[in-house]
Design an enzyme around this catalytic site. Structure first.
Site, short mmCIF file in Angstrom:
data_model
loop_
_atom_site.label_atom_id
_atom_site.label_comp_id
_atom_site.label_asym_id
_atom_site.label_seq_id
_atom_site.Cartn_x
_atom_site.Cartn_y
_atom_site.Cartn_z
N SER A 557 37.47 71.58 13.52
CA SER A 557 36.02 71.50 13.67
C SER A 557 35.34 71.71 12.33
O SER A 557 34.39 71.02 11.99
CB SER A 557 35.53 72.50 14.71
OG SER A 557 36.01 73.78 14.42
N ASN A 560 35.81 68.41 10.40
CA ASN A 560 35.40 67.13 10.94
C ASN A 560 34.13 67.11 11.79
O ASN A 560 33.57 66.05 12.03
CB ASN A 560 36.52 66.53 11.78
CG ASN A 560 37.76 66.28 10.98
OD1 ASN A 560 37.72 65.60 9.96
ND2 ASN A 560 38.88 66.86 11.40
N TYR A 561 33.73 68.28 12.28
CA TYR A 561 32.61 68.25 13.21
C TYR A 561 31.39 69.02 12.75
O TYR A 561 30.28 68.75 13.18
CB TYR A 561 33.05 68.81 14.56
CG TYR A 561 33.91 67.83 15.32
CD1 TYR A 561 33.34 66.70 15.89
CD2 TYR A 561 35.27 68.01 15.44
CE1 TYR A 561 34.12 65.78 16.57
CE2 TYR A 561 36.06 67.11 16.12
CZ TYR A 561 35.47 65.99 16.69
OH TYR A 561 36.24 65.09 17.36
N LEU A 562 31.61 70.04 11.93
CA LEU A 562 30.49 70.90 11.59
C LEU A 562 29.81 70.38 10.34
O LEU A 562 30.44 70.28 9.28
CB LEU A 562 30.99 72.32 11.35
CG LEU A 562 31.81 72.88 12.52
CD1 LEU A 562 32.29 74.28 12.21
CD2 LEU A 562 30.99 72.88 13.80
#
Length: 601
Positions: A557, A560-562
DNA sequence: TGCAAGACTTGTCACTAAACTC
DNA sequence: GAGTTTAGTGACAAGTCTTGCA
């Protein structure tokens, strides 16, 4: 459980951070650190302080250097014609070393008798022998696939002798490889240094390319070596032989006016092309799934960074219209058309539970895993009432990488009724959303917002969760270790939301025990030295962090996501050194964000 | 228009270098 | 300085989404 329930209580959606271009003053930060320690100085303290000071000064210098002479591609204009580069030059990939036959003394036994194998058969046998201690080699499918592919490499004589895998004894080969690995560990400093230098030489020669006047790091410049395919979960192809890739299999991509990479002597490339609409430098087709593998640039490169930045910008645009989209899909739950109801319920799950889109997969080619659109009847159970809650849906399925997704979640009555309807007259193996697939869903999303796809919801909800959790958990009076614990807790909430799990580390129990012992030992000395008090706190934070992190993987995360600007802004606001949150590689990847973010987002 | 191929991102795990401890 | 632990990194599998072609 606390975190599990917490993440599903995350119904407050905020996404209002804004990028601002500000230089990171890392050198100032290094100066400030000088004053972080207490006043009382015994001899031990002085020594400790000096050591810390030297280390911090070195870190500061390093960080300063990192910040300097870096190309700020994010301050430059982007290509708008769909091309990815104008000039691309590289030296091609590095191939796996040729097979080295086993020494004479290392024998393979069939039916108790030593047997000399031909080189191709021996090579494949070594792949199996190396994995003997792994659970894979006990699995029927793995053994069956391996045996089938191994036979293809045997001479006709070998084929006629070797007719039963159970009668094959690879143990001597296995021991030989273990001894080799042990010998590698026991190598002298000089020998190890020599290997290191050789690796560095290889990296500097093949690990970089020139793209549009800049030297950029290549992500994976080595071609995958041959071996046995290790699929995850119940993969029908596990154990199959992953064949050796030769220059004749490789397509090179570079610019016409560059110095083209030379294939190894006596060989040639499959093709040399000059396609600047793609980002890859080389590609080949692997033999297991028939898919294409690529050599691409490192995440710190301009080409990857721009794409990453763009991804977070799309998520941020979603923030502006997410209320409208939510209102719309709630409205669609009432639609007369089944396909629209299904689409609306699926989108609700993607938004609320951060499920993946769930593309269709070819049966028998991969492990049986699903995402939202490919959920089957057998993957959900409906409970009109459960533990004081109404309309509960129980999810139980294998997602990406065969990681189990298990969750019980109360939903709105209308969703529940719709699900009941979708299940009517269906068998367990039937599709839950039989009028929906990912392309229908994404087409619809595209109409709602330019560039919107199912996965944007995952990015959006991950980032918004981080931001909201950071706000909730951070106290301004906290020490740096306490703040870091808050950060990791916020990160953890996101990992739970995205179901990022990991197997508990093999050494977990032991290291946890050690940490607890250390905490106890430090507790005894608490009153003696203030410095030890700080150490205790750090250890306690670490212990709590690790316990809570037992089965949670934060890295994905974070990477790649935050939206990195949230993390950077948080660090700036609370005076937490950025190095505590992002390591060197991550700082390089997110250099653009570090450069842009301010205290307030 | 639907489907397969292609391109690219996301994800976990194992190995190893670096840091820590005694 | 040796042994142990930890964090970082690379490998590569497994997804998502786009593109191109019949």
């Amino acid at each position: 459980m606390f975190w599990l329930s917490l993440c599903f209580c995350l119904t407050v959606y905020r996404f209002d951070y804004k990028p601002k271009k500000v230089k990171v003053e890392l050198d100032k930060k290094a100066k400030k650190r000088k004053y972080e320690y207490g006043d009382d100085e015994d001899e031990e303290d002085v020594k400790h302080k000096k050591k810390s000071k030297d280390k911090k000064a070195a870190e500061g210098k390093k960080a300063k250097k990192e910040g300097e002479d870096k190309w700020k591609w994010w301050e430059e204009e982007r290509y708008t014609d769909g091309s990815k580069w104008r000039f691309l030059e590289h030296k091609g990939p590095v191939f796996a070393p040729a097979y080295e036959p086993l020494p004479e003394k290392v024998k393979f036994y069939y039916n108790g008798k030593p047997m000399k194998l031909s080189a191709p058969a021996e090579e494949v046998a070594t792949f199996f022998a190396k994995m003997l201690d792994h659970e894979y080699t006990t699995k029927d499918i793995f053994r069956k696939n391996f045996y089938k592919d191994w036979r293809k490499e045997m001479t006709s004589e070998e084929k006629s002798i070797i007719t039963d895998l159970k009668k094959c004894d690879f143990s001597e080969m296995n021991e030989y490889f273990k001894a080799q690995s042990e010998a590698r560990k026991q190598m002298s400093k000089e020998e190890k240094q020599k290997i290191k230098e050789e690796n560095e030489r290889l990296l500097s020669e093949y690990g970089f390319c020139i793209m549009d006047n800049h030297r950029e790091r290549i992500g994976n410049f080595r071609i995958e070596p041959p071996g046995l395919f290790r699929g995850r979960g119940d993969h029908p192809k596990m154990g199959m032989l992953k064949r050796r890739i030769r220059p004749e299999d490789v397509i090179i991509n570079c610019s016409k006016d560059s110095k083209h990479p030379k294939p190894p002597p006596g060989t040639k490339w499959k093709e040399v092309r000059h396609d600047n609409k793609v980002t890859w430098l080389a590609s080949w087709t692997e033999n297991i799934q028939g898919s294409i593998k690529y050599i691409m640039l490192n995440p710190s490169s301009r080409i990857k960074g721009e794409k990453d930045w763009q991804k977070y910008e799309t998520a941020r645009r979603l923030k502006k219209c997410v209320d409208r989209i939510r209102t719309q899909y709630r409205e669609d739950w009432k639609s007369k058309e089944m396909r629209i109801r299904q689409r609306a319920v699926a989108l609700y799950f993607i938004d609320k539970l951060a499920l993946r889109a769930g593309n269709e997969k070819e049966e028998g080619e991969t492990a049986d895993t699903v995402g939202c659109c490919s959920l089957r009847v057998e993957h959900i159970k409906l409970f009109p009432k459960m533990d004081e809650q109404e309309y509960v849906v129980e999810f139980d399925f294998l997602g990406k990488d065969s990681i189990r997704y298990y969750n019980k979640i109360p939903v709105e009555k209308r969703v529940f009724k719709n699900l009941q309807l979708f299940l009517e007259n269906k068998q367990p193996e039937d599709d839950l959303f039989d009028r929906l697939n990912t392309s229908i869903l994404n087409k619809h999303l595209q109409e709602l917002m330019d560039g919107l796809t199912a996965k944007v919801f995952r990015t959006y909800n991950a980032s918004i969760t981080l931001q909201q959790q950071l706000k909730e958990l951070t106290c301004c009076d906290d020490s740096i270790p306490a703040k870091l614990l808050s950060y990791n807790r916020a990160n953890r909430a996101v990992a739970i939301l995205c179901n990022h799990q990991r197997a508990p580390p093999k050494t977990f129990e032991k290291s946890m025990q050690n940490l607890q012992t250390k905490v106890k030992a430090v507790e005894v000395k608490r009153k003696a030295v203030q410095r030890i008090e700080e150490q205790l706190m750090k250890l306690q934070m670490q212990a709590t962090d690790r316990e809570e992190n037992k089965q949670i993987a934060l890295g994905t995360s974070k990477l790649n996501y935050l939206d990195p600007r949230i993390s950077v802004a948080w660090c700036k606001k609370w005076g937490v050194p950025i190095e505590k949150i992002y390591n060197k590689t991550q700082r390089e990847k997110f250099a653009w964000a570090i450069d842009m973010a301010e205290k307030e987002f």
